[in-house]
Scaffold this motif. Structure first.
Motif, mmCIF file in Angstrom:
data_model
loop_
_atom_site.group_PDB
_atom_site.id
_atom_site.type_symbol
_atom_site.label_atom_id
_atom_site.label_comp_id
_atom_site.label_asym_id
_atom_site.label_seq_id
_atom_site.Cartn_x
_atom_site.Cartn_y
_atom_site.Cartn_z
ATOM 1 N N ARG A 1 23.226 32.567 7.117
ATOM 2 C CA ARG A 1 22.068 31.637 7.411
ATOM 3 C C ARG A 1 22.101 30.501 6.621
ATOM 4 N N GLN A 2 22.301 30.665 5.361
ATOM 5 C CA GLN A 2 22.507 29.430 4.648
ATOM 6 C C GLN A 2 23.412 28.181 5.052
ATOM 7 N N LEU A 3 24.439 28.737 5.497
ATOM 8 C CA LEU A 3 25.654 28.009 5.788
ATOM 9 C C LEU A 3 25.119 27.171 7.439
ATOM 10 N N SER A 4 24.318 27.860 8.078
ATOM 11 C CA SER A 4 24.092 27.083 9.232
ATOM 12 C C SER A 4 23.137 26.169 9.202
ATOM 13 N N ILE B 1 26.267 12.844 1.541
ATOM 14 C CA ILE B 1 26.051 14.178 1.976
ATOM 15 C C ILE B 1 25.983 14.988 0.290
ATOM 16 N N THR B 2 25.007 15.015 -0.144
ATOM 17 C CA THR B 2 24.679 15.807 -1.085
ATOM 18 C C THR B 2 23.311 16.898 -0.951
ATOM 19 N N MET B 3 23.259 17.880 -1.978
ATOM 20 C CA MET B 3 22.275 18.953 -1.546
ATOM 21 C C MET B 3 21.000 18.444 -1.268
ATOM 22 N N LEU B 4 20.491 17.612 -1.953
ATOM 23 C CA LEU B 4 19.064 16.923 -1.837
ATOM 24 C C LEU B 4 19.078 16.245 -0.220
ATOM 25 N N GLU B 5 20.030 15.662 -0.044
ATOM 26 C CA GLU B 5 20.032 15.101 1.436
ATOM 27 C C GLU B 5 20.137 15.895 2.464
ATOM 28 N N LEU B 6 20.911 16.921 2.487
ATOM 29 C CA LEU B 6 20.732 18.163 3.261
ATOM 30 C C LEU B 6 19.543 18.880 3.612
ATOM 31 N N TYR C 1 15.687 23.057 -0.633
ATOM 32 C CA TYR C 1 16.857 22.581 -1.723
ATOM 33 C C TYR C 1 17.248 23.607 -2.366
ATOM 34 N N ARG C 2 16.460 24.903 -2.867
ATOM 35 C CA ARG C 2 16.843 26.156 -3.315
ATOM 36 C C ARG C 2 17.704 26.699 -2.583
ATOM 37 N N ARG D 1 21.517 27.428 -3.544
ATOM 38 C CA ARG D 1 22.149 28.916 -3.667
ATOM 39 C C ARG D 1 23.424 29.006 -2.959
ATOM 40 N N LEU D 2 23.512 28.283 -1.789
ATOM 41 C CA LEU D 2 24.701 28.392 -1.087
ATOM 42 C C LEU D 2 26.104 27.506 -1.833
ATOM 43 N N TYR D 3 25.814 26.823 -2.287
ATOM 44 C CA TYR D 3 26.832 25.900 -3.022
ATOM 45 C C TYR D 3 27.360 26.808 -4.436
#
Length: 445
Positions: free
Chosen positions: A21-24, A37-42, A52-53, A57-59
């Motif tokens: 689910r997180q990957l999708s 492409i950063t965590m905040l941008e995604l 963001y959380r 968690r995924l990363y």
């Protein structure tokens, strides 16, 4: 988003439902984002449930990326009627700071110098007919600290130190296994793990690597893994014909014959001769010897001559397989460059150059996610390229961004439009930023 979730079901056996689910959400954000492409941008582009959380968690969740990439490949990318070969190469990206895991100085071919950054070694499968590369395994390369490297070298020097001259009573022996460099010692288990997932499912005979690995230790490592190496020699490589003279009757039998001048090779080795635009291209093939190698090697020399200036340039390719024809050897080596397009796409579109993570797990996930998107985008592009062969990744990202804008706009309307009108709206808006539109323009009259 629905089609993304459906496609990701192919890797469901190797990851948990939560990670899926997180990957999708991360994949959806990458397809829409036009920035770094950063965590905040995604997290800014994901739908509900993609905070963001969630991305963070995924990363920071350990994942078996080799299994993930392999499952995606065999489920959605592999074609049973195609021939595949393997390719391996290193990708280097610049990184600032001191806290990032694995940070060191690595040679960048783009900048032609050593730069501070990260290095990843990638093994890909190349579809020979489609001329396409699919990255399967991505592993970070770690440099030894200078002090440890120095001590190791001193120990090796002391261990190998012996008196001058040949020891009394010693006899000729076959060439021993070479001493692998620190780089090859890191690559060897990566190659073995890569081949382990292929075993029993996909047969691969050849591994193509660039000129950096055009040496005996690399060839020995590849042969030990059960593959044949295709690579390139230096332009000044010393090559010899096998000795064909008569034995003199005393002393050791001669192994090396005449040294080969690659610019004046014998006619018996000529396989092709062509002239185009004032450039003469001659291709030679021969089984030759090199003092570094333990056995003969299949050598192909491509010699180009400018007929007006008489200037010459040449490339020396080789393979450990003596039965491989010059056409296939040349074709397989040129196919190796497809892995460079993987590196370009991963950096330019999928965040390989952008991520700001510093922990070991997060760095590994960020790099692997970039290459995962290289394969995943190839799956998405297939449906559009059936009617539009030039449809690109930029068009794909524009399409998903347009669809996201429409979806958010529809939520603000008091009444949802009818199905036919809704489809037309999606098509029109999704086409706005495309370089090569995938749909015919819809009439607004």
């Amino acid at each position: 988003m629905t089609e993304i979730v459906a496609l990701l079901q192919s890797i469901a056996p190797v990851i948990s439902t939560t990670v899926l689910r997180q990957l999708s959400q991360a994949v959806y954000g990458m397809l829409i984002s036009n920035g770094r492409i950063t965590m905040l941008e995604l997290s800014r582009w994901t739908e509900k449930g993609g905070s963001y959380r969630t991305i963070q968690r995924l990363y920071h969740t350990p994942m078996v990326w080799l299994q993930i990439q392999w499952m995606l490949f065999i489920s959605l990318l592999r074609r049973t009627d195609r021939e595949y070969i393997a390719a391996g190469d290193e990708v280097v990206l610049g990184k600032a700071g001191r806290a990032t895991y694995g940070l060191g100085r690595f040679f960048s071919s783009l900048q032609n110098r050593a730069i501070p950054g990260l290095s990843f070694f990638v093994f890909s499968l190349l579809d020979v007919q489609e001329r396409q590369s699919y990255p399967i395994q991505v592993v970070q390369m770690i440099k030894e600290p200078k002090q440890a490297k120095k001590k190791k070298k001193e120990k090796e020097t002391q261990a190998n130190k012996r008196p001058l001259g040949r020891p009394k009573g010693s006899k000729n022996k076959k060439k021993q296994a070479p001493i692998l460099s620190a780089e090859l010692l890191q690559i060897q288990p990566i190659l073995q793990a890569f081949l382990a997932v292929l075993k029993g499912v996909l047969t691969v005979r050849y591994l193509v690597m660039d000129g950096h690995f055009g040496n005996y230790p690399s060839a020995w490592m590849v042969l030990q893994a059960g593959l044949q190496l295709i690579s390139k020699f230096r332009s000044d490589a010393a090559l010899y014909e096998p000795f064909s003279g008569k034995y003199s009757g005393h002393g050791p039998r001669s192994k090396y014959g005449d040294k080969v001048n690659v610019c004046k090779m014998k006619k018996k080795y000529l396989k092709a001769d062509d002239v185009e635009a004032g450039i003469r291209t001659q291709i030679y093939q021969a089984a030759l010897l090199n003092r570094e190698f333990a056995s003969p090697i299949n050598v192909v020399v491509i010699l180009k001559t400018n007929l007006s200036t008489k200037k010459q340039a040449h490339v020396i390719l080789f393979s450990s397989d003596l039965e491989l024809s010059y056409e296939k050897l040349y074709d397989y080596y040129t196919l190796r460059f497809q892995i460079e397009f993987n590196f370009r796409d991963a950096k330019q579109y999928w965040g390989l150059d952008d991520f700001m993570n510093v922990k070991q797990t997060a760095v590994a996930n960020a790099a692997n996610l970039s290459f995962f998107m290289v394969n995943f985008s190839s799956i998405l592009l297939r449906q559009y390229r059936k009617n539009n062969p030039v449809f690109s990744i930029l068009d794909l990202k524009s399409h998903y961004r347009g669809c996201r804008y429409v979806a958010e706009t529809i939520k603000l309307l008091p009444r949802k439009p009818e199905g036919i009108l809704l489809t037309e709206i999606f098509q029109q808006i999704a086409r706005l930023g495309m370089v090569h539109p995938a749909f015919e323009p819809v009439s607004t009259a």
